[in-house]
Design a protein around this motif. Sequence first.
Motif, PDB file in Angstrom:
ATOM      1  N   LEU A 269     -58.849   5.301  43.522  1.00 34.17           N
ATOM      2  CA  LEU A 269     -57.997   4.779  44.730  1.00 34.17           C
ATOM      3  C   LEU A 269     -57.828   3.128  44.920  1.00 34.17           C
ATOM      4  O   LEU A 269     -56.826   2.510  44.930  1.00 34.17           O
ATOM      5  CB  LEU A 269     -58.226   5.410  46.036  1.00 34.17           C
ATOM      6  CG  LEU A 269     -57.362   4.994  47.213  1.00 34.17           C
ATOM      7  CD1 LEU A 269     -55.700   5.438  47.084  1.00 34.17           C
ATOM      8  CD2 LEU A 269     -57.787   5.674  48.492  1.00 34.17           C
ATOM      9  N   GLN A 270     -59.124   2.739  44.620  1.00 30.33           N
ATOM     10  CA  GLN A 270     -59.300   1.279  44.725  1.00 30.33           C
ATOM     11  C   GLN A 270     -58.609   0.531  43.709  1.00 30.33           C
ATOM     12  O   GLN A 270     -57.919  -0.479  43.648  1.00 30.33           O
ATOM     13  CB  GLN A 270     -60.518   0.898  44.780  1.00 30.33           C
ATOM     14  CG  GLN A 270     -61.508   1.257  46.208  1.00 30.33           C
ATOM     15  CD  GLN A 270     -60.781   0.719  47.487  1.00 30.33           C
ATOM     16  OE1 GLN A 270     -60.539  -0.620  47.478  1.00 30.33           O
ATOM     17  NE2 GLN A 270     -60.677   1.526  48.462  1.00 30.33           N
ATOM     18  N   LYS A 271     -58.599   1.388  42.331  1.00 29.39           N
ATOM     19  CA  LYS A 271     -58.092   0.737  41.374  1.00 29.39           C
ATOM     20  C   LYS A 271     -56.424   0.759  41.450  1.00 29.39           C
ATOM     21  O   LYS A 271     -55.908  -0.395  41.184  1.00 29.39           O
ATOM     22  CB  LYS A 271     -58.508   1.725  39.977  1.00 29.39           C
ATOM     23  CG  LYS A 271     -57.830   1.122  38.853  1.00 29.39           C
ATOM     24  CD  LYS A 271     -58.371   2.028  37.624  1.00 29.39           C
ATOM     25  CE  LYS A 271     -57.645   1.702  36.175  1.00 29.39           C
ATOM     26  NZ  LYS A 271     -58.014   2.611  35.229  1.00 29.39           N
ATOM     27  N   TYR A 272     -56.191   1.550  41.853  1.00 29.80           N
ATOM     28  CA  TYR A 272     -54.611   1.797  42.264  1.00 29.80           C
ATOM     29  C   TYR A 272     -54.022   0.613  43.273  1.00 29.80           C
ATOM     30  O   TYR A 272     -53.079  -0.082  43.146  1.00 29.80           O
ATOM     31  CB  TYR A 272     -53.995   2.837  42.681  1.00 29.80           C
ATOM     32  CG  TYR A 272     -53.956   4.166  41.413  1.00 29.80           C
ATOM     33  CD1 TYR A 272     -53.721   3.650  40.265  1.00 29.80           C
ATOM     34  CD2 TYR A 272     -54.643   5.227  41.687  1.00 29.80           C
ATOM     35  CE1 TYR A 272     -53.783   4.755  39.027  1.00 29.80           C
ATOM     36  CE2 TYR A 272     -54.855   6.135  40.783  1.00 29.80           C
ATOM     37  CZ  TYR A 272     -54.236   5.997  39.568  1.00 29.80           C
ATOM     38  OH  TYR A 272     -54.321   7.030  38.518  1.00 29.80           O
ATOM     39  N   LYS A 273     -55.079   0.428  44.322  1.00 30.33           N
ATOM     40  CA  LYS A 273     -54.436  -0.641  45.275  1.00 30.33           C
ATOM     41  C   LYS A 273     -54.853  -1.942  44.596  1.00 30.33           C
ATOM     42  O   LYS A 273     -53.762  -2.635  44.865  1.00 30.33           O
ATOM     43  CB  LYS A 273     -55.726  -0.511  46.293  1.00 30.33           C
ATOM     44  CG  LYS A 273     -55.371   0.803  47.257  1.00 30.33           C
ATOM     45  CD  LYS A 273     -56.356   0.573  48.379  1.00 30.33           C
ATOM     46  CE  LYS A 273     -56.165   1.802  49.384  1.00 30.33           C
ATOM     47  NZ  LYS A 273     -57.254   1.853  50.435  1.00 30.33           N
ATOM     48  N   ARG A 274     -55.586  -2.204  43.747  1.00 29.26           N
ATOM     49  CA  ARG A 274     -55.734  -3.495  43.029  1.00 29.26           C
ATOM     50  C   ARG A 274     -54.360  -3.767  42.069  1.00 29.26           C
ATOM     51  O   ARG A 274     -53.758  -4.901  42.190  1.00 29.26           O
ATOM     52  CB  ARG A 274     -56.829  -3.597  42.328  1.00 29.26           C
ATOM     53  CG  ARG A 274     -58.182  -3.700  43.175  1.00 29.26           C
ATOM     54  CD  ARG A 274     -59.478  -4.197  42.043  1.00 29.26           C
ATOM     55  NE  ARG A 274     -59.804  -3.184  41.377  1.00 29.26           N
ATOM     56  CZ  ARG A 274     -60.717  -2.191  41.481  1.00 29.26           C
ATOM     57  NH1 ARG A 274     -61.441  -2.185  42.721  1.00 29.26           N
ATOM     58  NH2 ARG A 274     -61.009  -1.333  40.259  1.00 29.26           N
ATOM     59  N   ARG A 275     -53.997  -2.513  41.507  1.00 26.01           N
ATOM     60  CA  ARG A 275     -52.659  -2.746  40.856  1.00 26.01           C
ATOM     61  C   ARG A 275     -51.463  -3.222  41.709  1.00 26.01           C
ATOM     62  O   ARG A 275     -50.937  -3.932  41.196  1.00 26.01           O
ATOM     63  CB  ARG A 275     -52.546  -1.473  40.002  1.00 26.01           C
ATOM     64  CG  ARG A 275     -53.435  -1.149  38.726  1.00 26.01           C
ATOM     65  CD  ARG A 275     -53.221  -0.104  38.109  1.00 26.01           C
ATOM     66  NE  ARG A 275     -53.942   0.160  36.868  1.00 26.01           N
ATOM     67  CZ  ARG A 275     -53.785   1.167  36.212  1.00 26.01           C
ATOM     68  NH1 ARG A 275     -52.849   2.140  36.362  1.00 26.01           N
ATOM     69  NH2 ARG A 275     -54.647   1.285  35.069  1.00 26.01           N
ATOM     70  N   ILE A 276     -51.485  -2.320  42.739  1.00 26.03           N
ATOM     71  CA  ILE A 276     -50.328  -2.619  43.549  1.00 26.03           C
ATOM     72  C   ILE A 276     -50.328  -4.120  44.206  1.00 26.03           C
ATOM     73  O   ILE A 276     -49.170  -4.830  44.056  1.00 26.03           O
ATOM     74  CB  ILE A 276     -50.549  -1.542  44.635  1.00 26.03           C
ATOM     75  CG1 ILE A 276     -50.268  -0.336  44.183  1.00 26.03           C
ATOM     76  CG2 ILE A 276     -49.257  -1.907  45.809  1.00 26.03           C
ATOM     77  CD1 ILE A 276     -50.381   0.985  45.045  1.00 26.03           C
ATOM     78  N   GLU A 277     -51.633  -4.359  44.474  1.00 30.73           N
ATOM     79  CA  GLU A 277     -51.607  -6.002  45.056  1.00 30.73           C
ATOM     80  C   GLU A 277     -51.223  -6.926  44.101  1.00 30.73           C
ATOM     81  O   GLU A 277     -50.604  -7.966  44.367  1.00 30.73           O
ATOM     82  CB  GLU A 277     -53.044  -6.128  45.548  1.00 30.73           C
ATOM     83  CG  GLU A 277     -53.406  -7.311  46.342  1.00 30.73           C
ATOM     84  CD  GLU A 277     -52.570  -7.472  47.652  1.00 30.73           C
ATOM     85  OE1 GLU A 277     -52.302  -8.378  48.144  1.00 30.73           O
ATOM     86  OE2 GLU A 277     -52.296  -6.282  48.197  1.00 30.73           O
TER      87      GLU A 277
END
Length: 297
Positions: A269-277
């Motif tokens: 989830l954190q990985k996807y959030k960083r990608r989105i950011e």
Amino acid sequence: MLDSRLNQELNSNQWENYWPERSNMIYYQYINLIVKALARDCNSLLDVGSNKANYIEEFDWIEDRTTIDIDAPYFSKNVKGIKQDFIDFTINDKFDFVTCLQVLEHVPNPDKFAQKLFEMSDRVLISVPYMWPENSTEGHIQDPVDYDKLKKWTRREPLYSIVVEEPLDDTQKSKRLICYYTQESTKISLKQARKHIRSMDNNQVINTPEGKLLNNIIEGQSNLSRFMILDRKIRAIDADNQKLKNKIQVYSSKIAKINKRMKKHNNELQKYKRRIEGIRKSKTWSYAQKIRRILNK
């Protein structure tokens, strides 16, 4: 030839010394009184594993008395001795009473041996060393023995049981467990047992120190009996606690696996959030935002 004679002499001395060294034990006084109380109406008795011990002579009201031992059966003008492996022993009619004292701890297959005892009679008296340390006594291949191990061998509950401890013995080998088994459902009657004792000993035994032990023997009210019951309860509680511990370990393992999966999901989830950011901060996203505003107008 000389060695053979010497071995025979040593073996003979071994058997001759066996009973004199044990005849004054409190344990045998208990056995004597228990048999007198519970085998009053018996006409035949088989003692298994006598090892030349002559306690069977005390039961003189029983007309047919037999001993069997693979090495040294006791015999006299009153007692028939059979030298034979008990497992191979066969009978046509059951004995009225069977005793097997301090034997099961010696045999390699005590379960089979115990079941054979119950084929010999509906009334069986068994004793074993109680919780003697492993490898502390020559020939004792089943030590330590306790109530539960004996129950596993006999596959039944005794009608009566007691642990007898020798006084003035500070070793770890002073206790013996005595259990009486019968198919009769009636409880042992202390009053009737006393009558049996009196009728055999001309009203004298109850007034002797040995006779005063009868209350403890028949009713099982001695401290050692209570200790054995408490010990069994404690071990049962310990067993339940161990089961709970095992369940807790299983659940803890499951929780650990769930936590591991949750951690993995959180990392993703954190990985996807960083990608989105990262996408939101990119020039492409900035241009796309401007285009969306124009289109929305």
